[in-house]
Motif scaffolding. Structure first.
Motif, PDB file in Angstrom:
ATOM      1  N   VAL A 220       0.838  -1.201   0.000  1.00  0.00           N
ATOM      2  CA  VAL A 220       0.000   0.000   0.000  1.00  0.00           C
ATOM      3  C   VAL A 220       0.872   1.249   0.000  1.00  0.00           C
ATOM      4  CG1 VAL A 220      -1.630   1.355   1.382  1.00  0.00           C
ATOM      5  CG2 VAL A 220      -2.011  -1.089   1.055  1.00  0.00           C
ATOM      6  N   ILE A 221       1.858   1.281   0.893  1.00  0.00           N
ATOM      7  CA  ILE A 221       2.744   2.447   0.993  1.00  0.00           C
ATOM      8  C   ILE A 221       3.523   2.643  -0.298  1.00  0.00           C
ATOM      9  CG2 ILE A 221       4.765   3.369   2.196  1.00  0.00           C
ATOM     10  CD1 ILE A 221       3.720   1.698   4.667  1.00  0.00           C
ATOM     11  N   GLU A 222       4.111   1.580  -0.803  1.00  0.00           N
ATOM     12  CA  GLU A 222       4.946   1.702  -2.004  1.00  0.00           C
ATOM     13  C   GLU A 222       4.117   2.052  -3.232  1.00  0.00           C
ATOM     14  OE1 GLU A 222       7.141  -1.949  -2.115  1.00  0.00           O
ATOM     15  OE2 GLU A 222       8.596  -1.257  -0.609  1.00  0.00           O
ATOM     16  N   SER A 223       2.906   1.524  -3.332  1.00  0.00           N
ATOM     17  CA  SER A 223       2.048   1.860  -4.475  1.00  0.00           C
ATOM     18  C   SER A 223       1.611   3.315  -4.450  1.00  0.00           C
ATOM     19  CB  SER A 223       0.813   0.950  -4.489  1.00  0.00           C
ATOM     20  OG  SER A 223       1.158  -0.381  -4.792  1.00  0.00           O
ATOM     21  N   ALA A 224       1.644   3.922  -3.252  1.00  0.00           N
ATOM     22  CA  ALA A 224       1.291   5.336  -3.124  1.00  0.00           C
ATOM     23  C   ALA A 224       2.484   6.256  -3.329  1.00  0.00           C
ATOM     24  CB  ALA A 224       0.675   5.588  -1.755  1.00  0.00           C
ATOM     25  N   GLY A 225       3.671   5.678  -3.555  1.00  0.00           N
ATOM     26  CA  GLY A 225       4.865   6.474  -3.779  1.00  0.00           C
ATOM     27  C   GLY A 225       5.743   6.635  -2.563  1.00  0.00           C
ATOM     28  N   GLY A 226       5.404   5.968  -1.459  1.00  0.00           N
ATOM     29  CA  GLY A 226       6.190   6.058  -0.244  1.00  0.00           C
ATOM     30  C   GLY A 226       7.195   4.930  -0.118  1.00  0.00           C
ATOM     31  N   ALA A 227       7.761   4.813   1.072  1.00  0.00           N
ATOM     32  CA  ALA A 227       8.770   3.795   1.334  1.00  0.00           C
ATOM     33  C   ALA A 227       8.595   3.275   2.751  1.00  0.00           C
ATOM     34  CB  ALA A 227      10.175   4.366   1.164  1.00  0.00           C
ATOM     35  N   ALA A 228       9.025   2.035   2.966  1.00  0.00           N
ATOM     36  CA  ALA A 228       8.950   1.427   4.296  1.00  0.00           C
ATOM     37  C   ALA A 228      10.200   0.600   4.536  1.00  0.00           C
ATOM     38  CB  ALA A 228       7.703   0.547   4.426  1.00  0.00           C
ATOM     39  N   CYS A 229      10.724   0.682   5.757  1.00  0.00           N
ATOM     40  CA  CYS A 229      11.898  -0.090   6.141  1.00  0.00           C
ATOM     41  C   CYS A 229      11.855  -0.263   7.656  1.00  0.00           C
ATOM     42  CB  CYS A 229      13.190   0.617   5.724  1.00  0.00           C
ATOM     43  SG  CYS A 229      13.412   2.255   6.475  1.00  0.00           S
ATOM     44  N   ASP A 230      12.831  -0.993   8.216  1.00  0.00           N
ATOM     45  CA  ASP A 230      12.916  -1.036   9.672  1.00  0.00           C
ATOM     46  C   ASP A 230      13.802   0.119  10.145  1.00  0.00           C
ATOM     47  OD1 ASP A 230      15.604  -1.774   9.400  1.00  0.00           O
ATOM     48  OD2 ASP A 230      15.283  -3.859  10.002  1.00  0.00           O
ATOM     49  N   TRP A 231      14.040   0.199  11.455  1.00  0.00           N
ATOM     50  CA  TRP A 231      14.766   1.352  11.983  1.00  0.00           C
ATOM     51  C   TRP A 231      16.260   1.307  11.660  1.00  0.00           C
ATOM     52  CZ3 TRP A 231      12.677   2.907  17.521  1.00  0.00           C
ATOM     53  CH2 TRP A 231      11.324   3.247  17.404  1.00  0.00           C
TER      54      TRP A 231
END
Length: 262
Positions: A220-231
């Motif tokens: 969901v995040i990546e399809s919206a143009g965002g990014a996700a990772c751990d700390w």
């Protein structure tokens, strides 16, 4: 992936979300017995029956796929594809009558998240992300799919579900990030990630997440143009440390990670 295969997977996820909603909706703000699981988190009959409903839908569509759910564990371990289910992400919000929860459906192929769905059965909002495609969103309350630009931490809206999810060390690291942003708000569970994907929140930093908490969020995040990772800046993965940094604008990632570093 062939378009027909993609369409079948998306149709299955949507059907599973509809099946869960048919269970959850009548239970919202209704008298319910609330039990406690081994980790002291709350659970209701709505959680359990919604997950069973989703499992039936997935098994009917893809009987060889694996399924992992928060309430009933693993089926068909070792399958190349794994559906990951959280029937009510935000049970505390659900049992207190707040529509800030959601049903999460994620799909992993060889350990990599490729499909994610967040469904809010009370407000009628649904976010669906598929690897390599733009986010699909529908709902009656407005909002456009897509993260917004946030060129610096000083302009960022940061949120997290609860301070109770952090260890003392993590709380200190979160406080460093919180001191660098424009504003901090609390609450939301998976709903906050949906708002990030609509460009209404810039950053979410959380901890103590299980696979069923994040598997649906990444697409969901990546399809919206965002990014996700751990700390630590690593891709979220099975067996990870349970932390997540979600950003609407990846340009802030390096600065945020520097503040979250242990």
């Amino acid at each position: 992936m062939a378009r027909d295969d993609r369409d079948r997977l998306i149709a299955c996820a949507e059907a599973a979300a509809a099946a869960a909603a048919s269970v959850v909706r009548p239970c919202f703000r209704a008298p319910l017995d609330v039990a406690r699981k081994h980790d002291d988190s709350p659970v209701t009959i709505a959680d359990r029956e919604a997950e069973q409903a989703m499992r039936r839908v997935i098994a009917a569509h893809f009987p060889k796929d694996g399924i992992l759910g928060e309430e009933f564990g693993h089926e068909r371990e070792g399958a190349d594809r794994l559906w990951v289910l959280d029937p009510i992400d935000g049970t505390r919000a659900f049992i207190t009558g707040r529509p800030l929860f959601g049903t999460l459906i994620g799909l992993l192929e060889e350990g990599r998240p490729v499909l994610g769905l967040i469904d809010q059965p009370i407000t009628g909002e649904r976010w669906l992300g598929f690897a390599g495609e733009a986010l699909r969103f529908r709902g009656p309350l407005g909002g456009r799919p897509g993260c917004r630009s946030c060129p610096s931490l000083a302009e960022a809206e940061l949120t997290a579900t609860s301070p109770a999810m952090f260890s003392p060390d993590q709380a200190a690291r979160f406080a460093r990030l919180a001191g660098a942003v424009r504003r901090v708000s609390w609450g939301g569970d998976c709903y906050g990630y949906g708002l990030l994907a609509l460009g209404l929140i810039d950053m979410i930093a959380e901890a103590d997440l299980k696979l069923w908490d994040w598997a649906a969020l990444v697409p969901v995040i990546e399809s919206a143009g965002g990014a996700a990772c751990d700390w630590q800046g690593r891709p979220l993965a099975i067996g990870g440390d349970g932390t997540i940094l979600a950003l609407g604008d990846p340009v802030c990632q390096e600065a945020a990670l520097a503040l979250l570093a242990g």
